[in-house]
Scaffold this active site. Structure first.
Site, PDB file in Angstrom:
ATOM      1  N   ASP A   1       0.835  -1.195   0.000  1.00 21.24           N
ATOM      2  CA  ASP A   1       0.000   0.000   0.000  1.00 21.24           C
ATOM      3  C   ASP A   1       0.874   1.250   0.000  1.00 21.24           C
ATOM      4  OD1 ASP A   1      -2.298  -1.517   0.137  1.00 21.24           O
ATOM      5  OD2 ASP A   1      -2.591  -1.252   2.293  1.00 21.24           O
TER       6      ASP A   1
ATOM      7  N   MET B   1     -10.541   7.234   8.730  1.00 26.43           N
ATOM      8  CA  MET B   1     -11.021   7.769   7.453  1.00 26.43           C
ATOM      9  C   MET B   1     -12.181   8.741   7.662  1.00 26.43           C
ATOM     10  SD  MET B   1     -10.818   4.189   5.309  1.00 26.43           S
ATOM     11  CE  MET B   1     -11.582   3.262   6.656  1.00 26.43           C
TER      12      MET B   1
ATOM     13  N   ILE C   1      -8.115  -4.090  10.540  1.00 19.56           N
ATOM     14  CA  ILE C   1      -8.959  -2.973  10.957  1.00 19.56           C
ATOM     15  C   ILE C   1      -9.131  -2.016   9.784  1.00 19.56           C
ATOM     16  CG2 ILE C   1      -9.207  -1.033  12.564  1.00 19.56           C
ATOM     17  CD1 ILE C   1      -7.668  -2.635  14.611  1.00 19.56           C
TER      18      ILE C   1
ATOM     19  N   GLY D   1      -1.026   0.126   8.888  1.00 19.56           N
ATOM     20  CA  GLY D   1      -1.721  -0.071  10.152  1.00 19.56           C
ATOM     21  C   GLY D   1      -1.805  -1.540  10.507  1.00 19.56           C
ATOM     22  N   ASP D   2      -2.956  -1.955  11.024  1.00 22.20           N
ATOM     23  CA  ASP D   2      -3.240  -3.375  11.219  1.00 22.20           C
ATOM     24  C   ASP D   2      -4.213  -3.784  10.131  1.00 22.20           C
ATOM     25  OD1 ASP D   2      -3.180  -5.775  13.407  1.00 22.20           O
ATOM     26  OD2 ASP D   2      -5.089  -5.659  12.356  1.00 22.20           O
TER      27      ASP D   2
ATOM     28  N   ALA E   1      -3.567   2.379  13.970  1.00 20.91           N
ATOM     29  CA  ALA E   1      -3.410   3.824  14.140  1.00 20.91           C
ATOM     30  C   ALA E   1      -3.913   4.312  15.484  1.00 20.91           C
ATOM     31  CB  ALA E   1      -4.133   4.550  13.011  1.00 20.91           C
TER      32      ALA E   1
ATOM     33  N   LYS F   1      -4.329   2.286  -2.511  1.00 25.67           N
ATOM     34  CA  LYS F   1      -5.653   2.871  -2.738  1.00 25.67           C
ATOM     35  C   LYS F   1      -5.776   4.063  -1.808  1.00 25.67           C
ATOM     36  CE  LYS F   1      -7.746  -1.062  -1.844  1.00 25.67           C
ATOM     37  NZ  LYS F   1      -6.594  -1.991  -1.880  1.00 25.67           N
TER      38      LYS F   1
END
Length: 243
Positions: A35, A172, A93, A89-90, A119, A57
């Site tokens: 990513d 987000m 999640i 992050g993880d 996060a 993305k």
């Protein structure tokens, strides 16, 4: 012979916060699908000669479609390669992990999930606060601030989110937080509820802003679009300072 896929959770992007297992799998990988937020210094851990493929993305930018990422995972693993899917992050999640797992299961390809630091934990640690506290914040809840259309989800549990004794983390949610805050206040959460805005966690341009839900909503409404990743915490603990 089919290969194997390791889903590595990269955390906030700081290689020192990657798990030992994650670092080992990166050094062993033939192919790394990564990513945008899991790039940079972490990719330096990949072995020389590994095929590094960007499949990021990001909202508001040209992005790799999910079905294409799924196809790449299958195609590379089908060659017998050791594949790492490096997620920020993880991965479990709000990382769209389930879609990729289903694709591998349907193709009969083996995989493992290597957990990482999400996060919420990084933001709290960088701010010097806990996510829970006995008698004050007995529950932590993670929500997404955007549905598949990019708008604020309509089916959120407003009573739970307006609970002043919970620590709530919004992923987000930069663009939709003004609408979220208005809903929270309408459901009884005090406008002066502490909030923490954490941006670019684990990176040189990291920024932490301690404010309130009402003030943060006003700031984000004026701020316009931004390309950096951010997470928002609110609740009693979000306003604490290290002693």
């Amino acid at each position: 012979m089919k290969g194997f896929v390791s889903f590595i959770s990269a955390g906030p992007g700081d290689p020192e916060l990657l798990t030992v297992r994650g670092a080992t799998r990166l050094r062993e990988a033939d192919v790394v699908l990564y990513d945008d937020l899991a790039s940079g210094a972490i990719l330096d851990l990949a072995r020389p000669g590994a095929n590094l493929v960007a499949v990021g993305k990001r909202a508001g930018r040209p992005s790799t479609k999910q079905h294409h990422v799924n196809r790449l995972l299958v195609d590379y693993a089908a060659t017998g390669a050791r594949v790492v899917r490096l997620k920020s992050g993880d991965a479990g999640i709000f990382g769209r992990l389930e879609e990729e797992l289903e694709t591998l299961r349907d193709a009969g390809i083996g995989y493992e999930i290597v957990p990482g630091v999400t996060a919420a934990c990084v933001a709290a640690a960088q701010a010097g606060i806990p996510l829970t506290r006995r008698h004050t914040s007995r529950r932590v809840q993670f929500i997404t601030g955007a549905d598949v259309s990019g708008e604020l989800p309509s089916n959120l549990n407003w009573a739970a989110l307006a609970d002043p004794e919970a620590t709530t983390v919004v992923y987000m949610g930069r663009r939709t937080f003004p609408a979220l805050a208005a809903k929270l206040i309408a459901h009884g959460l005090a406008p002066n509820t502490p909030a923490l805005f954490a941006e670019s966690l684990g990176r040189p341009d990291e920024r932490l802003v301690r404010t309130t839900i009402a003030e943060l909503a006003e700031q984000l409404a004026r701020g316009g679009a931004a390309s950096t990743a951010a997470v928002i915490l609110f609740g009693a603990l979000a306003g604490d300072y290290p002693s």
